[in-house]
Design a protein around this motif. Structure first.
Motif, PDB file in Angstrom:
ATOM      1  N   LEU A   1       0.819  -1.217   0.000  1.00 59.30           N
ATOM      2  CA  LEU A   1       0.000   0.000   0.000  1.00 59.30           C
ATOM      3  C   LEU A   1       0.850   1.263   0.000  1.00 59.30           C
ATOM      4  CD1 LEU A   1      -2.747  -1.067   2.576  1.00 59.30           C
ATOM      5  CD2 LEU A   1      -2.975  -0.949   0.100  1.00 59.30           C
ATOM      6  N   ALA A   2       2.030   1.181   0.634  1.00 58.79           N
ATOM      7  CA  ALA A   2       2.869   2.369   0.741  1.00 58.79           C
ATOM      8  C   ALA A   2       3.749   2.571  -0.482  1.00 58.79           C
ATOM      9  CB  ALA A   2       3.751   2.273   1.988  1.00 58.79           C
ATOM     10  N   ALA A   3       4.201   1.487  -1.121  1.00 55.39           N
ATOM     11  CA  ALA A   3       5.135   1.615  -2.242  1.00 55.39           C
ATOM     12  C   ALA A   3       4.564   2.413  -3.403  1.00 55.39           C
ATOM     13  CB  ALA A   3       5.575   0.226  -2.697  1.00 55.39           C
ATOM     14  N   PRO A   4       3.341   2.152  -3.872  1.00 55.08           N
ATOM     15  CA  PRO A   4       2.820   2.975  -4.997  1.00 55.08           C
ATOM     16  C   PRO A   4       2.659   4.442  -4.618  1.00 55.08           C
ATOM     17  CG  PRO A   4       1.540   0.969  -4.713  1.00 55.08           C
ATOM     18  CD  PRO A   4       2.409   1.100  -3.510  1.00 55.08           C
ATOM     19  N   ARG A   5       2.284   4.686  -3.357  1.00 54.71           N
ATOM     20  CA  ARG A   5       2.104   6.076  -2.952  1.00 54.71           C
ATOM     21  C   ARG A   5       3.435   6.827  -2.954  1.00 54.71           C
ATOM     22  NH1 ARG A   5      -0.310   5.019   1.287  1.00 54.71           N
ATOM     23  NH2 ARG A   5       1.305   5.304   2.872  1.00 54.71           N
ATOM     24  N   LEU A   6       4.501   6.156  -2.540  1.00 53.81           N
ATOM     25  CA  LEU A   6       5.816   6.790  -2.544  1.00 53.81           C
ATOM     26  C   LEU A   6       6.343   6.961  -3.956  1.00 53.81           C
ATOM     27  CD1 LEU A   6       7.450   4.898   0.458  1.00 53.81           C
ATOM     28  CD2 LEU A   6       6.476   7.198   0.443  1.00 53.81           C
ATOM     29  N   ALA A   7       6.013   6.027  -4.841  1.00 52.40           N
ATOM     30  CA  ALA A   7       6.502   6.101  -6.216  1.00 52.40           C
ATOM     31  C   ALA A   7       5.579   6.889  -7.128  1.00 52.40           C
ATOM     32  CB  ALA A   7       6.690   4.689  -6.773  1.00 52.40           C
ATOM     33  N   GLY A   8       4.465   7.337  -6.599  1.00 52.26           N
ATOM     34  CA  GLY A   8       3.529   8.099  -7.412  1.00 52.26           C
ATOM     35  C   GLY A   8       2.698   7.253  -8.344  1.00 52.26           C
ATOM     36  N   LYS A   9       2.587   5.989  -8.072  1.00 48.05           N
ATOM     37  CA  LYS A   9       1.809   5.090  -8.921  1.00 48.05           C
ATOM     38  C   LYS A   9       0.432   4.867  -8.315  1.00 48.05           C
ATOM     39  CE  LYS A   9       5.970   2.591 -10.335  1.00 48.05           C
ATOM     40  NZ  LYS A   9       6.637   1.258 -10.385  1.00 48.05           N
ATOM     41  N   GLU A  10      -0.386   4.114  -9.040  1.00 49.67           N
ATOM     42  CA  GLU A  10      -1.719   3.795  -8.549  1.00 49.67           C
ATOM     43  C   GLU A  10      -1.633   2.766  -7.424  1.00 49.67           C
ATOM     44  OE1 GLU A  10      -4.171   2.496 -11.676  1.00 49.67           O
ATOM     45  OE2 GLU A  10      -4.143   4.390 -12.780  1.00 49.67           O
ATOM     46  N   SER A  11      -2.595   2.830  -6.509  1.00 46.65           N
ATOM     47  CA  SER A  11      -2.635   1.887  -5.397  1.00 46.65           C
ATOM     48  C   SER A  11      -2.972   0.495  -5.911  1.00 46.65           C
ATOM     49  CB  SER A  11      -3.677   2.320  -4.360  1.00 46.65           C
ATOM     50  OG  SER A  11      -3.337   3.583  -3.833  1.00 46.65           O
ATOM     51  N   PRO A  12      -2.470  -0.549  -5.259  1.00 42.78           N
ATOM     52  CA  PRO A  12      -2.778  -1.916  -5.693  1.00 42.78           C
ATOM     53  C   PRO A  12      -4.248  -2.252  -5.453  1.00 42.78           C
ATOM     54  CG  PRO A  12      -1.585  -1.934  -3.621  1.00 42.78           C
ATOM     55  CD  PRO A  12      -1.586  -0.514  -4.093  1.00 42.78           C
ATOM     56  N   ASN A  13      -4.695  -3.257  -6.167  1.00 45.56           N
ATOM     57  CA  ASN A  13      -6.076  -3.706  -6.043  1.00 45.56           C
ATOM     58  C   ASN A  13      -6.271  -4.376  -4.688  1.00 45.56           C
ATOM     59  OD1 ASN A  13      -8.563  -5.085  -6.261  1.00 45.56           O
ATOM     60  ND2 ASN A  13      -8.363  -5.074  -8.496  1.00 45.56           N
ATOM     61  N   LEU A  14      -7.174  -3.815  -3.875  1.00 41.27           N
ATOM     62  CA  LEU A  14      -7.408  -4.368  -2.544  1.00 41.27           C
ATOM     63  C   LEU A  14      -8.002  -5.777  -2.607  1.00 41.27           C
ATOM     64  CD1 LEU A  14      -8.773  -1.340  -0.493  1.00 41.27           C
ATOM     65  CD2 LEU A  14      -6.466  -2.272  -0.551  1.00 41.27           C
ATOM     66  N   ALA A  15      -8.817  -6.036  -3.609  1.00 39.66           N
ATOM     67  CA  ALA A  15      -9.415  -7.370  -3.728  1.00 39.66           C
ATOM     68  C   ALA A  15      -8.329  -8.419  -3.961  1.00 39.66           C
ATOM     69  CB  ALA A  15     -10.437  -7.396  -4.856  1.00 39.66           C
ATOM     70  N   GLU A  16      -7.331  -8.080  -4.786  1.00 45.14           N
ATOM     71  CA  GLU A  16      -6.242  -9.024  -5.010  1.00 45.14           C
ATOM     72  C   GLU A  16      -5.412  -9.219  -3.750  1.00 45.14           C
ATOM     73  OE1 GLU A  16      -4.022  -7.591  -8.282  1.00 45.14           O
ATOM     74  OE2 GLU A  16      -5.608  -7.911  -9.763  1.00 45.14           O
ATOM     75  N   LEU A  17      -5.144  -8.138  -3.025  1.00 45.83           N
ATOM     76  CA  LEU A  17      -4.406  -8.252  -1.773  1.00 45.83           C
ATOM     77  C   LEU A  17      -5.179  -9.113  -0.763  1.00 45.83           C
ATOM     78  CD1 LEU A  17      -3.001  -4.647  -1.222  1.00 45.83           C
ATOM     79  CD2 LEU A  17      -1.746  -6.679  -1.909  1.00 45.83           C
ATOM     80  N   LEU A  18      -6.490  -8.924  -0.701  1.00 42.71           N
ATOM     81  CA  LEU A  18      -7.311  -9.718   0.211  1.00 42.71           C
ATOM     82  C   LEU A  18      -7.248 -11.195  -0.153  1.00 42.71           C
ATOM     83  CD1 LEU A  18      -9.403  -9.949   2.490  1.00 42.71           C
ATOM     84  CD2 LEU A  18     -11.182  -9.536   0.772  1.00 42.71           C
ATOM     85  N   GLY A  19      -7.370 -11.490  -1.455  1.00 46.20           N
ATOM     86  CA  GLY A  19      -7.291 -12.886  -1.879  1.00 46.20           C
ATOM     87  C   GLY A  19      -5.938 -13.505  -1.573  1.00 46.20           C
ATOM     88  N   THR A  20      -4.874 -12.709  -1.746  1.00 46.20           N
ATOM     89  CA  THR A  20      -3.530 -13.226  -1.480  1.00 46.20           C
ATOM     90  C   THR A  20      -3.340 -13.546  -0.006  1.00 46.20           C
ATOM     91  OG1 THR A  20      -2.644 -11.958  -3.343  1.00 46.20           O
ATOM     92  CG2 THR A  20      -1.075 -12.723  -1.666  1.00 46.20           C
ATOM     93  N   ILE A  21      -3.696 -12.607   0.859  1.00 41.58           N
ATOM     94  CA  ILE A  21      -3.492 -12.838   2.294  1.00 41.58           C
ATOM     95  C   ILE A  21      -4.400 -13.947   2.805  1.00 41.58           C
ATOM     96  CG2 ILE A  21      -5.134 -11.047   3.016  1.00 41.58           C
ATOM     97  CD1 ILE A  21      -3.340 -10.440   5.349  1.00 41.58           C
ATOM     98  N   SER A  22      -5.634 -14.029   2.296  1.00 41.42           N
ATOM     99  CA  SER A  22      -6.545 -15.097   2.735  1.00 41.42           C
ATOM    100  C   SER A  22      -6.006 -16.464   2.335  1.00 41.42           C
ATOM    101  CB  SER A  22      -7.934 -14.887   2.138  1.00 41.42           C
ATOM    102  OG  SER A  22      -8.502 -13.679   2.587  1.00 41.42           O
ATOM    103  N   ALA A  23      -5.572 -16.588   1.064  1.00 43.07           N
ATOM    104  CA  ALA A  23      -5.050 -17.872   0.601  1.00 43.07           C
ATOM    105  C   ALA A  23      -3.767 -18.255   1.331  1.00 43.07           C
ATOM    106  CB  ALA A  23      -4.809 -17.821  -0.905  1.00 43.07           C
ATOM    107  N   SER A  24      -2.898 -17.262   1.563  1.00 40.96           N
ATOM    108  CA  SER A  24      -1.629 -17.556   2.238  1.00 40.96           C
ATOM    109  C   SER A  24      -1.866 -18.046   3.661  1.00 40.96           C
ATOM    110  CB  SER A  24      -0.745 -16.307   2.242  1.00 40.96           C
ATOM    111  OG  SER A  24      -0.458 -15.881   0.930  1.00 40.96           O
ATOM    112  N   VAL A  25      -2.716 -17.355   4.387  1.00 40.10           N
ATOM    113  CA  VAL A  25      -2.986 -17.752   5.772  1.00 40.10           C
ATOM    114  C   VAL A  25      -3.658 -19.120   5.824  1.00 40.10           C
ATOM    115  CG1 VAL A  25      -4.295 -17.178   7.852  1.00 40.10           C
ATOM    116  CG2 VAL A  25      -3.078 -15.382   6.626  1.00 40.10           C
ATOM    117  N   LEU A  26      -4.613 -19.376   4.931  1.00 36.87           N
ATOM    118  CA  LEU A  26      -5.310 -20.662   4.936  1.00 36.87           C
ATOM    119  C   LEU A  26      -4.357 -21.800   4.587  1.00 36.87           C
ATOM    120  CD1 LEU A  26      -8.022 -22.037   5.327  1.00 36.87           C
ATOM    121  CD2 LEU A  26      -8.505 -21.667   2.904  1.00 36.87           C
TER     122      LEU A  26
END
Length: 782
Positions: free
Chosen positions: A429-454
């Motif tokens: 979430l912080a890297a795109p803001r520092l680089a001036g890019k668009e924020s990452p897709n929250l839905a993809e981040l949610l899917g990644t963290i959910s799958a990783s934890v499970l």
């Protein structure tokens, strides 16, 4: 007739019992009874059995029989009866001839056999007579020899006894030399056997000077031998077998059994302690890595220390406990052995636990489980040798503690993994803001963290399930069949991890400290959705998977799924409320600074919408997109067709005169305030910090309420000039054009903006509103 004949038969029929008739005739011929003949014998029609008409009876009368036939039978029957009789006569003649021929051959054979037997018996009688004569001669010769040797036999017996005594005396006289030779050759066992054989005789005849000298010499030699055996004890260079031999020889030499027990155990303790010290050296330096892996460490301990301990126990029991004639010291020897084993095994157990504690890796623990299994197996063998010790129970407790510690480590690993996932999300979430890019897709981040934890949870369950495998010996213990599954894995690991996720969520909701202030709002939103997903499906799936793999017993207290789901939903609600609060405060901060840093009394006539208002609309739009990635749209009230063009009450010229003009005349300030307060009484109350529902419209409504309420409160603290009022009018109209579409009820935005403009007008020194047409032109241009 010489044989019985059948009675008359029916025409065309076989005679009854025709096939057995010859056999019956032969029996009658030899005077044997024939039941079949009696049952099936021929009777004349109406003949009485045993009467004169019974052709097979003893009182048969031919004349009566023929008279009866002529009276009762027709001609045809008489002819058939004759024919049948003729056939039976011929068959009987044939059978009799055959019988005569067969018996004749047998008679001839029997005559030859009898003649031969007579010859053989004659020869046998001659041989028996010869044998009897020979036996009489032998008996006579035997009697002569016995009478001749009678005197010499007594002398031979006496000489034999004297010879045996001389051999024993020779053995006694040679005994000191033999014992000395055995000691020189280190044949200690042979020396003890020699001495044991002669000890009773020497003791019996010790009053005789010659025997006394032999006994003294033997006792000196055996005392020297006993000293050598004791030195062999203390030498430490002999193995367990040699020790056992030494103890056995000393016992045969009547050494004190209790002292021997102590010396045996003392020597064994020295050797076993040396093995424990070598095992301790493999642990490495404190705080450092161990020299060998856990399986090799356990194998070395079991194959060396535990094996030697079993050998010591077996040897000790054979020498002091199970030995015949040792019943008096069995209890004492057993107590000493139990204390000895418990003392050394306690040291060994402490080393094993120290090594187990060094296993910090949280990956595959198959090596640890195999090591614990071998450790437990070897202890069972030791426990069978010495049931009185507490080795088996202590070993099982070590395995149980290792399993509990492993579960705790896996829980910490899951929590650490979850924190790492959150850190990765923060960085994403912080890297795109520092680089001036668009924020990452929250839905993809949610899917990644959910799958990783499970996936991590599934991996941990697979690792922990090794403790209950069927080929593991300790898996059939009561702890691993019940408490380990329910209280350890389900409650301690899975439920504990789920509760830690909820606890982390509550920590993020703290408004004070670093966690509350530095948390990105997008992370709060993502975690709220994660907790909500856990409440709807994930928790139920994880617990069902756990219950199926570990067969959780119902009689153990467990946390119900509904309780965990309620806790996860409460965490999701708090996160979402906090997200709304944080985002509302961010926009509120911009509005507050824009109001506090401007001179509203001496401002110029408005020509544009202030930049901060545009920023508020942009940020709100960005938040709308962000929330829409994770939550559904939600339900809005029906919108009016002119929502974007609606004007506030202060804009209307008719309302201006009735609402504001009287306010600034000296004669009616009280009436204006009263009118405003009465209007608020009838307006709907707005709860600014009410709980947020899990949809996009509710979230945006909460943020806008907080923002506009802050704007309103900041306006109430300032004084405005004419152009300041007009600038607020322009800004509020601009907000009206865009914010109404984000909320569930557009009247809420209208009301708050109307309050802002009205409050500004009350605090204006020269309340002259701007024309609505001019405001629209400025906002459209802006």
């Amino acid at each position: 007739m010489s044989g019985p004949l059948p009675g008359p038969a029916e025409p065309g029929s076989e005679p009854p019992g025709g096939k057995r008739r010859p056999h019956g005739m032969l029996k009658l011929y030899y005077g044997l009874p024939d039941p079949a003949g009696e049952a099936q014998g021929g009777l004349a029609p109406g003949g009485d059995p045993g009467g004169p008409t019974d052709i097979n009876g003893a009182h048969f009368d031919p004349e009566v029989f023929l008279t009866k036939l002529r009276k009762e039978c027709s001609l045809t029957q008489l002819m058939d009866c004759e024919t049948d009789m003729v056939k039976q006569i011929r068959a009987l003649d044939s059978d009799m001839q055959t019988l005569v021929y067969e018996n004749y051959n047998k008679f001839i054979s029997a005559t030859d056999t009898i003649r031969k037997m007579k010859n053989d018996f004659k020869k046998m009688e001659d041989e028996m007579d010869c044998l009897a004569a020979n036996m009489a001669v032998i008996t006579e010769f035997s009697a002569r020899i016995s009478s001749t040797l009678q005197d010499q036999h007594e002398q031979i017996t006496k000489l034999s006894g004297v010879h045996m005594l001389l051999r024993k005396l020779q053995f006694l006289f040679e005994l000191p030399a033999r014992l000395t030779k055995c000691v020189e050759l280190e044949a200690y066992g042979q020396a003890v056997r020699y001495y044991s054989k002669a000890r009773s005789i020497l003791h019996q005849y010790q009053h005789m000077p010659s025997f006394q000298g032999i006994q003294d010499d033997c006792q000196k030699i055996m005392a020297n031998l006993a000293q050598k055996l004791r030195e062999k004890f203390r030498d430490g260079g002999s193995g367990a077998k040699d020790l056992a031999e030494c103890v056995e020889l000393l016992l045969q030499l009547d050494e004190p059994a209790e002292e021997l027990c102590d010396e045996f155990l003392s020597h064994a303790r020295c050797r076993l302690k040396a093995e424990l010290e070598a095992l301790e050296a493999e642990l490495g330096q404190p705080g450092g890595a161990p020299i060998t892996d856990i399986l090799e460490f356990i194998d070395r301990g079991c194959n060396i220390f535990v094996s030697n301990m079993c050998l010591v126990i077996a040897s000790y029991q054979e020498l002091f406990v199970s030995r015949e004639g040792m019943q008096g010291i069995t209890r004492m020897a057993q107590d000493k052995l139990v204390a000895f084993v418990n003392s050394l095994m306690e040291t060994y157990f402490s080393l094993v636990e120290r090594r187990i504690q060094l296993e910090k890796g949280v990956g595959d623990n198959s090596l640890l489980v195999r090591a614990l299994d071998r450790f437990h197996r070897r202890l069972q063998a030791l426990a069978k040798l010495l049931p009185a010790s507490n080795v088996a129970a202590e070993g099982t407790e070590i395995v149980v503690r290792a399993a509990k510690e492993r579960i705790h480590q896996y829980l910490l690993a899951l929590q650490s993994f979850y924190q790492d996932c959150l850190t990765d999300v923060r960085q994403s979430l912080a890297a795109p803001r520092l680089a001036g890019k668009e924020s990452p897709n929250l839905a993809e981040l949610l899917g990644t963290i959910s799958a990783s934890v499970l996936n991590q949870i599934k991996s941990v369950l697979t690792y922990v399930h090794l403790f209950t495998a069927k080929d593991i010996t300790f898996s059939n213990k009561p702890y691993f069949k019940g408490e380990f599954c329910s209280q350890g894995v389900r409650e301690g690991l899975i439920v504990g991890f789920i509760k830690s996720i909820c606890q982390t969520a509550r920590q993020f909701c703290e408004t004070t400290g670093d966690k509350g202030g530095s948390t990105p709002p997008a992370l709060l939103l993502l975690l709220s959705r994660l907790c909500l997903d856990y409440e709807t499906s994930t928790i139920s799936y994880i617990l069902t998977l756990t219950d199926e793999q570990f067969l959780v017993q119902d009689h153990y207290p467990i946390t119900p799924v509904t309780s965990l789901c309620a806790e996860a939903r409460e965490a999701a609600q708090r996160l979402l409320n906090h997200y709304v609060k944080v985002q509302g405060l961010i926009i509120s901060q911009m509005l507050r600074k824009s109001v506090e840093t401007r001179d509203w009394v001496n401002t110029i006539e408005p020509r544009n919408v202030r930049a901060v208002m545009k920023r508020v609309v942009e940020d709100t739009t960005s938040i709308d997109v962000q929330v829409g990635l994770l939550y559904e749209e939600g339900v809005r009230k029906a919108q009016s067709s002119d929502s974007s063009k609606r004007t506030f009450s202060v804009y209307s010229s008719s309302r201006q005169q009735s609402r504001y003009a009287p306010s600034y005349t000296p004669s009616a300030p009280l009436d204006t305030n009263l009118l405003s307060n009465i209007q608020k009484l009838f307006s709907e109350r707005i709860d600014i910090f009410s709980p947020v529902e899990f949809n996009k419209v509710s979230v945006l409504t909460g943020i806008i309420k907080i923002s506009l309420k802050t704007f309103l409160e900041c306006v109430r603290l300032r004084t405005f000039g004419r152009y300041g009022l007009q600038q607020i009018q322009v800004d509020c109209y601009y907000l009206q054009l865009y914010l109404w579409r984000f909320v569930c009820d557009e009247n809420l935005v209208h009301f708050l903006l109307d309050e802002i403009v009205g409050s500004t007008a009350h605090r204006c020194l020269d309340p002259v509103p701007m024309e609505q047409s001019v405001i629209e032109v400025i906002c459209e241009r802006g």
